[in-house]
Design a protein around this motif. Structure first.
Motif, PDB file in Angstrom:
ATOM      1  N   PHE A 192       0.843  -1.204   0.000  1.00 52.98           N
ATOM      2  CA  PHE A 192       0.000   0.000   0.000  1.00 52.98           C
ATOM      3  C   PHE A 192       0.878   1.254   0.000  1.00 52.98           C
ATOM      4  O   PHE A 192       0.628   2.200  -0.766  1.00 52.98           O
ATOM      5  CB  PHE A 192      -0.922  -0.028   1.209  1.00 52.98           C
ATOM      6  CG  PHE A 192      -1.909   1.096   1.259  1.00 52.98           C
ATOM      7  CD1 PHE A 192      -2.895   1.219   0.294  1.00 52.98           C
ATOM      8  CD2 PHE A 192      -1.872   2.034   2.286  1.00 52.98           C
ATOM      9  CE1 PHE A 192      -3.828   2.260   0.333  1.00 52.98           C
ATOM     10  CE2 PHE A 192      -2.800   3.061   2.338  1.00 52.98           C
ATOM     11  CZ  PHE A 192      -3.779   3.176   1.366  1.00 52.98           C
ATOM     12  N   ARG A 193       1.896   1.271   0.856  1.00 52.39           N
ATOM     13  CA  ARG A 193       2.786   2.435   0.893  1.00 52.39           C
ATOM     14  C   ARG A 193       3.514   2.611  -0.440  1.00 52.39           C
ATOM     15  O   ARG A 193       3.676   3.733  -0.929  1.00 52.39           O
ATOM     16  CB  ARG A 193       3.792   2.277   2.035  1.00 52.39           C
ATOM     17  CG  ARG A 193       3.185   2.393   3.419  1.00 52.39           C
ATOM     18  CD  ARG A 193       4.260   2.562   4.487  1.00 52.39           C
ATOM     19  NE  ARG A 193       5.154   1.418   4.541  1.00 52.39           N
ATOM     20  CZ  ARG A 193       4.993   0.397   5.369  1.00 52.39           C
ATOM     21  NH1 ARG A 193       3.958   0.387   6.216  1.00 52.39           N
ATOM     22  NH2 ARG A 193       5.845  -0.609   5.371  1.00 52.39           N
ATOM     23  N   THR A 194       3.948   1.491  -1.041  1.00 49.96           N
ATOM     24  CA  THR A 194       4.627   1.564  -2.341  1.00 49.96           C
ATOM     25  C   THR A 194       3.705   2.131  -3.413  1.00 49.96           C
ATOM     26  O   THR A 194       4.104   2.981  -4.218  1.00 49.96           O
ATOM     27  CB  THR A 194       5.115   0.161  -2.762  1.00 49.96           C
ATOM     28  OG1 THR A 194       6.039  -0.327  -1.797  1.00 49.96           O
ATOM     29  CG2 THR A 194       5.776   0.206  -4.129  1.00 49.96           C
ATOM     30  N   ALA A 195       2.458   1.681  -3.401  1.00 47.87           N
ATOM     31  CA  ALA A 195       1.490   2.152  -4.398  1.00 47.87           C
ATOM     32  C   ALA A 195       1.228   3.643  -4.254  1.00 47.87           C
ATOM     33  O   ALA A 195       1.176   4.378  -5.253  1.00 47.87           O
ATOM     34  CB  ALA A 195       0.190   1.366  -4.255  1.00 47.87           C
ATOM     35  N   LEU A 196       1.071   4.106  -3.021  1.00 52.06           N
ATOM     36  CA  LEU A 196       0.807   5.533  -2.802  1.00 52.06           C
ATOM     37  C   LEU A 196       2.009   6.379  -3.200  1.00 52.06           C
ATOM     38  O   LEU A 196       1.847   7.502  -3.699  1.00 52.06           O
ATOM     39  CB  LEU A 196       0.445   5.778  -1.338  1.00 52.06           C
ATOM     40  CG  LEU A 196      -0.872   5.172  -0.851  1.00 52.06           C
ATOM     41  CD1 LEU A 196      -1.125   5.537   0.605  1.00 52.06           C
ATOM     42  CD2 LEU A 196      -2.047   5.629  -1.712  1.00 52.06           C
ATOM     43  N   SER A 197       3.207   5.850  -2.981  1.00 49.47           N
ATOM     44  CA  SER A 197       4.406   6.577  -3.385  1.00 49.47           C
ATOM     45  C   SER A 197       4.504   6.652  -4.908  1.00 49.47           C
ATOM     46  O   SER A 197       4.867   7.690  -5.469  1.00 49.47           O
ATOM     47  CB  SER A 197       5.642   5.890  -2.799  1.00 49.47           C
ATOM     48  OG  SER A 197       6.818   6.521  -3.225  1.00 49.47           O
ATOM     49  N   TYR A 198       4.148   5.560  -5.584  1.00 50.50           N
ATOM     50  CA  TYR A 198       4.242   5.490  -7.041  1.00 50.50           C
ATOM     51  C   TYR A 198       3.329   6.522  -7.707  1.00 50.50           C
ATOM     52  O   TYR A 198       3.700   7.107  -8.733  1.00 50.50           O
ATOM     53  CB  TYR A 198       3.865   4.089  -7.509  1.00 50.50           C
ATOM     54  CG  TYR A 198       4.037   3.850  -8.990  1.00 50.50           C
ATOM     55  CD1 TYR A 198       5.265   3.438  -9.513  1.00 50.50           C
ATOM     56  CD2 TYR A 198       2.975   4.040  -9.879  1.00 50.50           C
ATOM     57  CE1 TYR A 198       5.432   3.221 -10.865  1.00 50.50           C
ATOM     58  CE2 TYR A 198       3.131   3.827 -11.237  1.00 50.50           C
ATOM     59  CZ  TYR A 198       4.360   3.429 -11.725  1.00 50.50           C
ATOM     60  OH  TYR A 198       4.508   3.212 -13.079  1.00 50.50           O
ATOM     61  N   ILE A 199       2.155   6.739  -7.119  1.00 51.89           N
ATOM     62  CA  ILE A 199       1.233   7.717  -7.722  1.00 51.89           C
ATOM     63  C   ILE A 199       1.318   9.071  -7.015  1.00 51.89           C
ATOM     64  O   ILE A 199       0.418   9.909  -7.136  1.00 51.89           O
ATOM     65  CB  ILE A 199      -0.224   7.201  -7.726  1.00 51.89           C
ATOM     66  CG1 ILE A 199      -0.667   6.791  -6.329  1.00 51.89           C
ATOM     67  CG2 ILE A 199      -0.377   6.045  -8.684  1.00 51.89           C
ATOM     68  CD1 ILE A 199      -2.082   6.247  -6.279  1.00 51.89           C
ATOM     69  N   CYS A 200       2.426   9.272  -6.280  1.00 54.26           N
ATOM     70  CA  CYS A 200       2.792  10.591  -5.737  1.00 54.26           C
ATOM     71  C   CYS A 200       1.791  11.133  -4.708  1.00 54.26           C
ATOM     72  O   CYS A 200       1.570  12.350  -4.631  1.00 54.26           O
ATOM     73  CB  CYS A 200       2.985  11.607  -6.856  1.00 54.26           C
ATOM     74  SG  CYS A 200       4.281  11.136  -8.029  1.00 54.26           S
ATOM     75  N   ILE A 201       1.196  10.258  -3.911  1.00 49.45           N
ATOM     76  CA  ILE A 201       0.329  10.726  -2.834  1.00 49.45           C
ATOM     77  C   ILE A 201       1.151  10.994  -1.586  1.00 49.45           C
ATOM     78  O   ILE A 201       0.995  12.031  -0.925  1.00 49.45           O
ATOM     79  CB  ILE A 201      -0.794   9.708  -2.546  1.00 49.45           C
ATOM     80  CG1 ILE A 201      -1.798   9.727  -3.701  1.00 49.45           C
ATOM     81  CG2 ILE A 201      -1.500  10.023  -1.230  1.00 49.45           C
ATOM     82  CD1 ILE A 201      -2.971   8.796  -3.510  1.00 49.45           C
ATOM     83  N   ILE A 202       2.059  10.082  -1.251  1.00 47.62           N
ATOM     84  CA  ILE A 202       2.915  10.262  -0.086  1.00 47.62           C
ATOM     85  C   ILE A 202       4.155   9.389  -0.251  1.00 47.62           C
ATOM     86  O   ILE A 202       4.060   8.248  -0.701  1.00 47.62           O
ATOM     87  CB  ILE A 202       2.161   9.909   1.219  1.00 47.62           C
ATOM     88  CG1 ILE A 202       3.094  10.046   2.432  1.00 47.62           C
ATOM     89  CG2 ILE A 202       1.545   8.518   1.152  1.00 47.62           C
ATOM     90  CD1 ILE A 202       2.366   9.910   3.771  1.00 47.62           C
ATOM     91  N   ALA A 203       5.314   9.945   0.090  1.00 49.45           N
ATOM     92  CA  ALA A 203       6.568   9.209  -0.039  1.00 49.45           C
ATOM     93  C   ALA A 203       6.605   8.040   0.943  1.00 49.45           C
ATOM     94  O   ALA A 203       6.039   8.108   2.036  1.00 49.45           O
ATOM     95  CB  ALA A 203       7.754  10.140   0.215  1.00 49.45           C
ATOM     96  N   ASP A 204       7.277   6.982   0.557  1.00 43.53           N
ATOM     97  CA  ASP A 204       7.317   5.771   1.373  1.00 43.53           C
ATOM     98  C   ASP A 204       8.514   5.801   2.322  1.00 43.53           C
ATOM     99  O   ASP A 204       9.537   5.146   2.086  1.00 43.53           O
ATOM    100  CB  ASP A 204       7.383   4.532   0.467  1.00 43.53           C
ATOM    101  CG  ASP A 204       7.303   3.236   1.267  1.00 43.53           C
ATOM    102  OD1 ASP A 204       6.934   3.302   2.450  1.00 43.53           O
ATOM    103  OD2 ASP A 204       7.611   2.170   0.702  1.00 43.53           O
ATOM    104  N   ASN A 205       8.388   6.595   3.387  1.00 40.76           N
ATOM    105  CA  ASN A 205       9.405   6.572   4.445  1.00 40.76           C
ATOM    106  C   ASN A 205       8.741   6.913   5.774  1.00 40.76           C
ATOM    107  O   ASN A 205       7.672   7.547   5.814  1.00 40.76           O
ATOM    108  CB  ASN A 205      10.571   7.528   4.139  1.00 40.76           C
ATOM    109  CG  ASN A 205      10.127   8.971   4.020  1.00 40.76           C
ATOM    110  OD1 ASN A 205       9.765   9.598   5.010  1.00 40.76           O
ATOM    111  ND2 ASN A 205      10.141   9.504   2.795  1.00 40.76           N
ATOM    112  N   GLU A 206       9.375   6.495   6.860  1.00 35.85           N
ATOM    113  CA  GLU A 206       8.749   6.608   8.173  1.00 35.85           C
ATOM    114  C   GLU A 206       8.516   8.056   8.582  1.00 35.85           C
ATOM    115  O   GLU A 206       7.494   8.385   9.187  1.00 35.85           O
ATOM    116  CB  GLU A 206       9.614   5.897   9.229  1.00 35.85           C
ATOM    117  CG  GLU A 206       9.649   4.393   9.085  1.00 35.85           C
ATOM    118  CD  GLU A 206       8.261   3.774   9.128  1.00 35.85           C
ATOM    119  OE1 GLU A 206       7.435   4.205   9.960  1.00 35.85           O
ATOM    120  OE2 GLU A 206       7.982   2.867   8.317  1.00 35.85           O
ATOM    121  N   ALA A 207       9.449   8.942   8.261  1.00 31.17           N
ATOM    122  CA  ALA A 207       9.296  10.346   8.656  1.00 31.17           C
ATOM    123  C   ALA A 207       8.068  10.969   8.003  1.00 31.17           C
ATOM    124  O   ALA A 207       7.305  11.708   8.646  1.00 31.17           O
ATOM    125  CB  ALA A 207      10.554  11.131   8.291  1.00 31.17           C
TER     126      ALA A 207
END
Length: 205
Positions: free
Chosen positions: A56-71
């Motif tokens: 889910f985090r990877t998908a959201l990062s791919y479509i530029c919703i939120i970067a996939d990192n803890e911070a």
């Protein structure tokens, strides 16, 4: 995209479990958001969703919703919780919604913010303690309802005005007065401002 933004908000604060994410992905695919991570996520069985959060985090990062990192996700959690608690605070002051539920929700959200370093203000711990007391007080007829209501409204106004979350923040501390000579009467200091729960206690006695 609004639906995935909303899903990201709920995921950030723990309102979306791993077994819920394949359905979120399937709905996103149906709306045209076709990414490899979403496809893989949508194909997961509800009994085996260990990889769902990462996908889910990877998908959201791919479509530029939120970067996939803890911070970034921690910052998103703070943003969402503050938005929710301020929405409830505004509703309480406007006399809208279910009063007891709103105060209880605010107490819960403030607790999470108080233990989240990214919130950036230890003052939220004081507000969390106050709203926990407010929530408890609403279930106890022992407290003076007028004082309790005024205290809740004051807390809501502080939330909506912050940060900073208290007007006492960053106030310079005056140096201590010189020690008076012996045998000279010492004037008593002025009374300190009472916390809300001290006012409630006096009102009920």
């Amino acid at each position: 995209m609004n639906e995935l933004d909303s899903a990201a908000d709920r995921f950030a604060v723990g309102y979306l479990a791993g077994e819920d994410l394949p359905m979120v992905a399937a709905e996103a695919l149906a709306r045209g958001h076709d990414t490899p991570a979403l496809v893989e996520l949508a194909c997961l069985h509800r009994t085996d969703t260990r990889d769902a959060p990462a996908l889910f985090r990877t998908a959201l990062s791919y479509i530029c919703i939120i970067a996939d990192n803890e911070a970034t996700w921690s910052a998103r959690e703070v943003e969402v919780r503050l938005r929710r608690v301020k929405k409830d605070a505004a509703a309480v002051l406007a006399g809208e919604g279910v009063y007891v539920e709103q105060v209880s929700r605010m107490a819960s959200e403030l607790y999470h913010l108080a233990v989240t370093p990214e919130a950036g203000s230890p003052d939220l711990a004081d507000l969390a303690t106050d709203f926990d007391g407010f929530s408890w007080g609403l279930d106890d007829n022992y407290w003076d309802p007028d004082v309790l209501r005024d205290s809740i409204h004051e807390g809501c106004r502080t939330l909506l005005a912050g940060p900073p979350w208290t007007q006492l923040k960053d106030v310079p501390v005056a140096p201590p007065p010189p020690t008076p000579p012996k045998d000279v009467p010492v004037a008593l200091p002025p009374p300190t401002p009472s916390r809300w729960w001290q006012k409630l206690f006096r009102s009920s006695t």
